[in-house]
Design a protein around this motif. Sequence first.
Motif, PDB file in Angstrom:
ATOM      1  N   LYS A 176       9.930  -2.733   6.009  1.00  0.00           N
ATOM      2  CA  LYS A 176      10.154  -2.710   4.073  1.00  0.00           C
ATOM      3  C   LYS A 176       9.783  -1.361   4.034  1.00  0.00           C
ATOM      4  CE  LYS A 176      13.386  -3.652   0.207  1.00  0.00           C
ATOM      5  NZ  LYS A 176      13.473  -4.473  -1.034  1.00  0.00           N
ATOM      6  N   VAL A 177      10.114  -0.292   3.833  1.00  0.00           N
ATOM      7  CA  VAL A 177       9.657   1.234   3.695  1.00  0.00           C
ATOM      8  C   VAL A 177      10.089   2.000   2.102  1.00  0.00           C
ATOM      9  CG1 VAL A 177       8.337   3.226   4.886  1.00  0.00           C
ATOM     10  CG2 VAL A 177       8.510   0.909   5.942  1.00  0.00           C
ATOM     11  N   LEU A 178       9.533   2.308   1.242  1.00  0.00           N
ATOM     12  CA  LEU A 178       9.400   3.296   0.788  1.00  0.00           C
ATOM     13  C   LEU A 178       9.058   4.533   0.754  1.00  0.00           C
ATOM     14  CD1 LEU A 178      11.621   4.034  -1.747  1.00  0.00           C
ATOM     15  CD2 LEU A 178       9.094   3.606  -2.879  1.00  0.00           C
ATOM     16  N   PHE A 179      10.112   6.043   1.252  1.00  0.00           N
ATOM     17  CA  PHE A 179      10.009   7.562   1.272  1.00  0.00           C
ATOM     18  C   PHE A 179       9.639   8.298   0.160  1.00  0.00           C
ATOM     19  CE2 PHE A 179      10.321  11.677   2.652  1.00  0.00           C
ATOM     20  CZ  PHE A 179       9.523  11.234   3.884  1.00  0.00           C
ATOM     21  N   LEU A 227       5.666  -1.575   2.274  1.00  0.00           N
ATOM     22  CA  LEU A 227       4.749  -0.012   2.576  1.00  0.00           C
ATOM     23  C   LEU A 227       5.589   1.176   1.727  1.00  0.00           C
ATOM     24  CD1 LEU A 227       2.069   0.833   3.638  1.00  0.00           C
ATOM     25  CD2 LEU A 227       3.475   1.183   6.062  1.00  0.00           C
ATOM     26  N   SER A 228       4.401   2.350   1.574  1.00  0.00           N
ATOM     27  CA  SER A 228       5.294   3.617   0.730  1.00  0.00           C
ATOM     28  C   SER A 228       4.431   4.588   1.944  1.00  0.00           C
ATOM     29  CB  SER A 228       4.814   3.391  -0.413  1.00  0.00           C
ATOM     30  OG  SER A 228       5.614   2.618  -1.455  1.00  0.00           O
ATOM     31  N   VAL A 229       5.484   5.303   1.974  1.00  0.00           N
ATOM     32  CA  VAL A 229       5.108   6.787   2.385  1.00  0.00           C
ATOM     33  C   VAL A 229       5.683   7.863   1.253  1.00  0.00           C
ATOM     34  CG1 VAL A 229       5.122   8.338   4.029  1.00  0.00           C
ATOM     35  CG2 VAL A 229       5.196   6.098   4.390  1.00  0.00           C
ATOM     36  N   LEU A 230       4.665   8.496   1.052  1.00  0.00           N
ATOM     37  CA  LEU A 230       4.331   9.343  -0.025  1.00  0.00           C
ATOM     38  C   LEU A 230       4.571  11.093   0.699  1.00  0.00           C
ATOM     39  CD1 LEU A 230       3.613   9.583  -3.563  1.00  0.00           C
ATOM     40  CD2 LEU A 230       3.178  11.671  -2.517  1.00  0.00           C
ATOM     41  N   HIS A 231       5.210  11.826   0.893  1.00  0.00           N
ATOM     42  CA  HIS A 231       5.489  13.117   1.085  1.00  0.00           C
ATOM     43  C   HIS A 231       4.433  13.483  -0.131  1.00  0.00           C
ATOM     44  CE1 HIS A 231       6.160  16.535   3.973  1.00  0.00           C
ATOM     45  NE2 HIS A 231       6.741  17.339   2.774  1.00  0.00           N
ATOM     46  N   ASN A 232       3.800  14.164   0.470  1.00  0.00           N
ATOM     47  CA  ASN A 232       2.850  15.189  -0.640  1.00  0.00           C
ATOM     48  C   ASN A 232       3.276  16.447  -0.557  1.00  0.00           C
ATOM     49  OD1 ASN A 232       1.347  15.397  -2.932  1.00  0.00           O
ATOM     50  ND2 ASN A 232      -0.573  14.532  -2.097  1.00  0.00           N
ATOM     51  N   GLU A 273       5.790   1.571  -9.995  1.00  0.00           N
ATOM     52  CA  GLU A 273       7.097  -0.063 -10.828  1.00  0.00           C
ATOM     53  C   GLU A 273       7.905   0.406  -8.955  1.00  0.00           C
ATOM     54  OE1 GLU A 273       8.622  -2.537 -12.595  1.00  0.00           O
ATOM     55  OE2 GLU A 273       7.050  -1.941 -12.840  1.00  0.00           O
ATOM     56  N   MET A 274       8.259   1.979  -8.208  1.00  0.00           N
ATOM     57  CA  MET A 274       9.302   1.206  -7.763  1.00  0.00           C
ATOM     58  C   MET A 274       8.126   0.488  -5.942  1.00  0.00           C
ATOM     59  SD  MET A 274      11.241   5.086  -7.479  1.00  0.00           S
ATOM     60  CE  MET A 274      10.133   6.685  -8.264  1.00  0.00           C
ATOM     61  N   MET A 275       7.059   0.840  -5.832  1.00  0.00           N
ATOM     62  CA  MET A 275       6.582   0.502  -4.539  1.00  0.00           C
ATOM     63  C   MET A 275       6.484  -0.331  -4.507  1.00  0.00           C
ATOM     64  SD  MET A 275       3.399   3.575  -4.756  1.00  0.00           S
ATOM     65  CE  MET A 275       2.298   2.459  -4.138  1.00  0.00           C
ATOM     66  N   GLY A 306       0.681  -1.181  -0.011  1.00  0.00           N
ATOM     67  CA  GLY A 306      -0.068  -0.425  -0.024  1.00  0.00           C
ATOM     68  C   GLY A 306       0.595   1.252   0.031  1.00  0.00           C
ATOM     69  N   CYS A 307       0.527   2.016  -0.144  1.00  0.00           N
ATOM     70  CA  CYS A 307       1.029   3.307  -0.344  1.00  0.00           C
ATOM     71  C   CYS A 307       0.153   4.540   0.737  1.00  0.00           C
ATOM     72  CB  CYS A 307       1.004   3.827  -1.641  1.00  0.00           C
ATOM     73  SG  CYS A 307       1.625   5.661  -1.654  1.00  0.00           S
TER      74      CYS A 307
END
Length: 717
Positions: free
Chosen positions: A587-590, A635-640, A628-630, A557-558
């Motif tokens: 494993k989290v993507l920022f 889990l992904s955290v998008l700083h909008n 693709e990166m996610m 999820g994002c």
Amino acid sequence: MNENIRILRPFLRGLPIIILAMVISVLMAKKYLSYVTPMYESTAKLKLADIQEGVPSANLFKDFDVFATANKIATEVEVLKSENLLEKTIAQLPFNKEIYRKGSLLSVELFQNSPIQIKSFLSAEGYDKRYQLNVLSDKHFMFYYPSAKKGIAGSFGKPLVIKGGTILITLNQPFIQSKKELKIIDNYEFEFLSKQKILDKVVKNLDIVPVDKDVPVIRINYKSNVPEKAALLVNKLAETYIREYIENKFKAADTTVDFLKEEIDSSRRRLSDSENNIQQYRDQNNIINIQQETETDLRKIAELKIQQTNIKMNLDAVKKLNGYISNGKKSFLDLAPNFEAFNDLLSTEMVKGIKKLQAEKKDLLLTYTPENEKVKIIDQKINDLIDYQVESVKNTEKNLEVKYNEISNTITDSEKVFVGLPEKEKQLEILNREFNLYENNYNFLNTKRIEAEIARSAKISFHKIITPGVASKTPVSPVRSIIIIVAAVLGMLGSIVLIYIVHMIKAKVNDVYTIEKNSTIPIAIATPFIRNKEKKETVFLQEALQLDLKGLLTDKGCIVISSYNRSEEHLFHSINLFQAFQKQGRKVLFIDATGDAQPQLRTEDYVNLSDPKYTRYTQKASRIEIEEMMKSYDLSVLHNQSIQDGSMTLSFMSLATQNLIILDSRKTAERIITEIELLKDEFHLPNMWFVLNRAGYNPSVWTEIKKLLNRYLKNHK
């Protein structure tokens, strides 16, 4: 309870301002009290005379007030307020001039404590003007007209001619000698007051009221900036009222005495004339006592009528006997039993003699014949006696008739006395009634004359002062304690109103209740204000757990974190939630859409979308690249970017499995909640949640001032 606390938060936050406002208000009130002129009040109580009770009800003093009725309290109050009485009171008081020691902000009236004395000989032009006097030494001074800059030099003890008259200014040596440290050289003001101005001042500050409507006691109150003035006026007014009452009573009594004397003389003359009229009438009609004379005459007539009746009865009997005798003279002895009214001794003896002779005749007839000389002699004797008896009856009848006629005439003469008697009685009654009227009037006037002379001689009043006025040491206005309390209360209320007005004007998102009231978007988490960095990790781990328990953390999820105004407002949550997810073993993507987090995150799991290689992508290419990166992360955290300023904000929010909108309780305006609600409905943004930052944080004003000061110093270094 929570609602009450929420309402009280602005009050608690602004408590320092409230305290400061109260302190400033109290200081201002004290400053005002130091310059305001205090007013002193003096009270005198006057008891009115009550003729129903006490000494005035005694017989001696019953009519002291010359036929006055009971005192009316309201009437006496109006008498005390009357201009005539006040003018007489003021004329006896030294209120015609006022002397002030002039200060920079306050002038104080000296009254009887003045080191200078001023006498005036002024016309109407010189009154009601505030003159100034600058004492240069104990010999010289400068006199100034109102608002004049150029003065007139003068010397103490020498007359000074001014517009409207002449004044004489001297030093009050007895007072100066009693005050060794008294400062004479100073600035003064003085004013000569006209009668009307004094009267206006007195009326303005005078209050006369009854203690109770049923109690004959009047309270006289007067306020003045000089306590001695207040005491002097109330006492002098009460004394003048009593003295005026006595004078009016004396004048009324004196007038009454003179009037009564004239009326008494006139009444005496009328009474004497009435006595003479009665005497003259009695003399003319020979009246001594009508009642007694009438009774005597009536008794006499009654007795005469009784005698007349008796004679009448005897006369009737004799007439009847005479008729019998005339008709039956030959049978005289047969008539003898009818001699009821003729029964004197002589007649009786004569009847006995006749009977004796008749008996002898009968005896002789036994022997002799009727023609016998002896029988004839007896018959002759009998006839002589009968003739004598018949003549005697006739004479008796004549005598009785004479007596009867005499008595009838006497009765007739006696009854003539009663002719005109009612008229005499009527006239005499009229004269007596007139006499009694004048006599009663004469006696009444003499009684009242004596009472009026007593009232004129007794120069006393039953009105009395039961409580004299005294010079007050404590002013009645301004009341220091009340003014200070009111100033503190007004400062408190004003500051509270101001705080709540500012609070309503700012209309920030203060708490969870405000969000729930204005939006249907649920609240994911409420982050408290974190004072220590050590607690930050614990707080965000708890919030990460809350998000997981609520089912917001899905696999692959994002989570897109946004705010409305500036991206810096949600950077704190983006970084700390990312780190909390990592500490949970994910494993989290920022993904940083602004590049703001790059200085704080030194990790391989960081993607900066503001990098030039990503900015060249089209929107569709960027979305594909991000998706693709996610795929390689749990889990992904998008700083909008901020919703208001970002061009790709809505595009990134459409990619999210969960959208977290950060609202700051101290910075975000309440209207933003509604705008975000409208934005969600318009663009159909998925899974939107609110996050309240600094929930329950209610910093004091001092903290806000400190922050502003630090920010100011930082910007000006």
